[in-house]
Design a protein around this motif. Sequence first.
Motif, PDB file in Angstrom:
ATOM      1  N   ILE A 141      35.371  43.496  40.235  1.00 54.40           N
ATOM      2  CA  ILE A 141      35.832  43.245  41.596  1.00 54.40           C
ATOM      3  C   ILE A 141      35.253  41.910  42.079  1.00 54.40           C
ATOM      4  CG2 ILE A 141      33.953  44.425  42.810  1.00 54.40           C
ATOM      5  CD1 ILE A 141      37.641  44.892  43.710  1.00 54.40           C
ATOM      6  N   PRO A 142      36.069  41.050  42.700  1.00 56.91           N
ATOM      7  CA  PRO A 142      35.550  39.757  43.166  1.00 56.91           C
ATOM      8  C   PRO A 142      34.833  39.900  44.504  1.00 56.91           C
ATOM      9  CG  PRO A 142      37.876  39.912  43.655  1.00 56.91           C
ATOM     10  CD  PRO A 142      37.511  41.174  42.929  1.00 56.91           C
ATOM     11  N   THR A 143      34.389  38.774  45.061  1.00 56.70           N
ATOM     12  CA  THR A 143      33.696  38.776  46.349  1.00 56.70           C
ATOM     13  C   THR A 143      34.584  39.321  47.460  1.00 56.70           C
ATOM     14  OG1 THR A 143      32.476  36.813  45.606  1.00 56.70           O
ATOM     15  CG2 THR A 143      32.385  37.338  47.949  1.00 56.70           C
ATOM     16  N   ARG A 144      35.833  38.872  47.473  1.00 51.95           N
ATOM     17  CA  ARG A 144      36.834  39.366  48.416  1.00 51.95           C
ATOM     18  C   ARG A 144      38.163  39.482  47.687  1.00 51.95           C
ATOM     19  NH1 ARG A 144      32.718  39.737  50.745  1.00 51.95           N
ATOM     20  NH2 ARG A 144      32.202  39.204  52.935  1.00 51.95           N
ATOM     21  N   LEU A 145      39.016  40.383  48.205  1.00 52.16           N
ATOM     22  CA  LEU A 145      40.291  40.649  47.540  1.00 52.16           C
ATOM     23  C   LEU A 145      41.290  41.136  48.574  1.00 52.16           C
ATOM     24  CD1 LEU A 145      41.845  41.221  44.750  1.00 52.16           C
ATOM     25  CD2 LEU A 145      40.950  43.537  44.968  1.00 52.16           C
ATOM     26  N   ALA A 146      42.513  40.588  48.527  1.00 54.32           N
ATOM     27  CA  ALA A 146      43.584  41.093  49.369  1.00 54.32           C
ATOM     28  C   ALA A 146      44.905  40.776  48.699  1.00 54.32           C
ATOM     29  CB  ALA A 146      43.541  40.473  50.762  1.00 54.32           C
ATOM     30  N   GLY A 170      34.026  43.196  50.425  1.00 52.33           N
ATOM     31  CA  GLY A 170      32.678  43.038  49.898  1.00 52.33           C
ATOM     32  C   GLY A 170      31.906  44.335  49.871  1.00 52.33           C
ATOM     33  N   THR A 171      32.396  45.329  50.631  1.00 51.83           N
ATOM     34  CA  THR A 171      31.754  46.646  50.678  1.00 51.83           C
ATOM     35  C   THR A 171      32.746  47.774  50.463  1.00 51.83           C
ATOM     36  OG1 THR A 171      30.125  45.786  52.267  1.00 51.83           O
ATOM     37  CG2 THR A 171      30.310  48.172  52.070  1.00 51.83           C
ATOM     38  N   SER A 192      39.365  53.067  42.888  1.00 55.86           N
ATOM     39  CA  SER A 192      38.081  53.055  43.574  1.00 55.86           C
ATOM     40  C   SER A 192      37.268  51.878  43.044  1.00 55.86           C
ATOM     41  CB  SER A 192      37.315  54.371  43.333  1.00 55.86           C
ATOM     42  OG  SER A 192      37.047  54.528  41.950  1.00 55.86           O
ATOM     43  N   VAL A 193      36.163  51.595  43.717  1.00 54.00           N
ATOM     44  CA  VAL A 193      35.216  50.581  43.242  1.00 54.00           C
ATOM     45  C   VAL A 193      33.940  51.295  42.829  1.00 54.00           C
ATOM     46  CG1 VAL A 193      33.801  48.592  43.879  1.00 54.00           C
ATOM     47  CG2 VAL A 193      36.158  48.734  44.672  1.00 54.00           C
ATOM     48  N   GLN A 222      36.328  34.398  44.822  1.00 58.98           N
ATOM     49  CA  GLN A 222      35.005  34.581  44.210  1.00 58.98           C
ATOM     50  C   GLN A 222      34.062  33.504  44.721  1.00 58.98           C
ATOM     51  OE1 GLN A 222      34.173  37.156  41.878  1.00 58.98           O
ATOM     52  NE2 GLN A 222      32.149  36.481  42.522  1.00 58.98           N
ATOM     53  N   ALA A 223      32.867  33.935  45.151  1.00 61.67           N
ATOM     54  CA  ALA A 223      31.850  32.982  45.629  1.00 61.67           C
ATOM     55  C   ALA A 223      30.491  33.346  45.032  1.00 61.67           C
ATOM     56  CB  ALA A 223      31.776  32.987  47.144  1.00 61.67           C
TER      57      ALA A 223
END
Length: 223
Positions: A141-146, A170-171, A192-193, A222-223
């Motif tokens: 999973i990257p830093t953020r995803l949409a 991120g959470t 799920s993550v 990704q950061a």
Amino acid sequence: MREIATHFTKRDNGVYLFHDTVATLNKNEVVQNVINGLDNGLVVTGFGSVDGIVIQNCKVAILNSYGAAVGNLFVSNCPILVKGFSGSRTGKIYSATEPTTILQYTGNAGELGTTLEGFNFPKNPITTTASSNNIINLFTIPTRLAGRLSIQNNDGANMMSYLVDLSYNGTDLTTTDEIKVLGGAINIASLSVANGQLALTCNTSSSITLNLVLDFQGEFYQA
């Protein structure tokens, strides 16, 4: 279509996009090339179209240094699809093989990350355990995803067409099922993550081999 780098060593870059000994160009176009057997297949330093490029047998398909590579790229046997510096953006990548890393950030901590607009690749074959919730890691999973993720398995009656709108802040992972068609031995599918992975929970009534194909379109940051 031309093949690039048949005489290069493994340490070389393939196409150093938008750069020469005189200047770096702000806009350019590189199309219909085959880049084979290098450390970095395509190095992006500006803005331009990269449609129709085939990158194969490279350690990194695209090294994006503060640029924007717009278009669809085709990749095979490249463990890392994209390495991106701060603020870089890369178009959609279609890979014939499952990568080890989809997007790797190589900029400084605390700066803007790198974005990939989409990807498509087949997972390596997975054998399920009968009458059990099989947890299948799809990708890190990257830093953020949409965006929108499609997961398909086409194996006769053992079919899956699972289309999901999803976001990750991120959470928390938020999902909305748009299409879920399951058949044959496949009777449950959900996302799920867990442990830094986007995971598919798949229950099958008998042991089968899944040949999943993933397709993502959206913001993979990704950061």
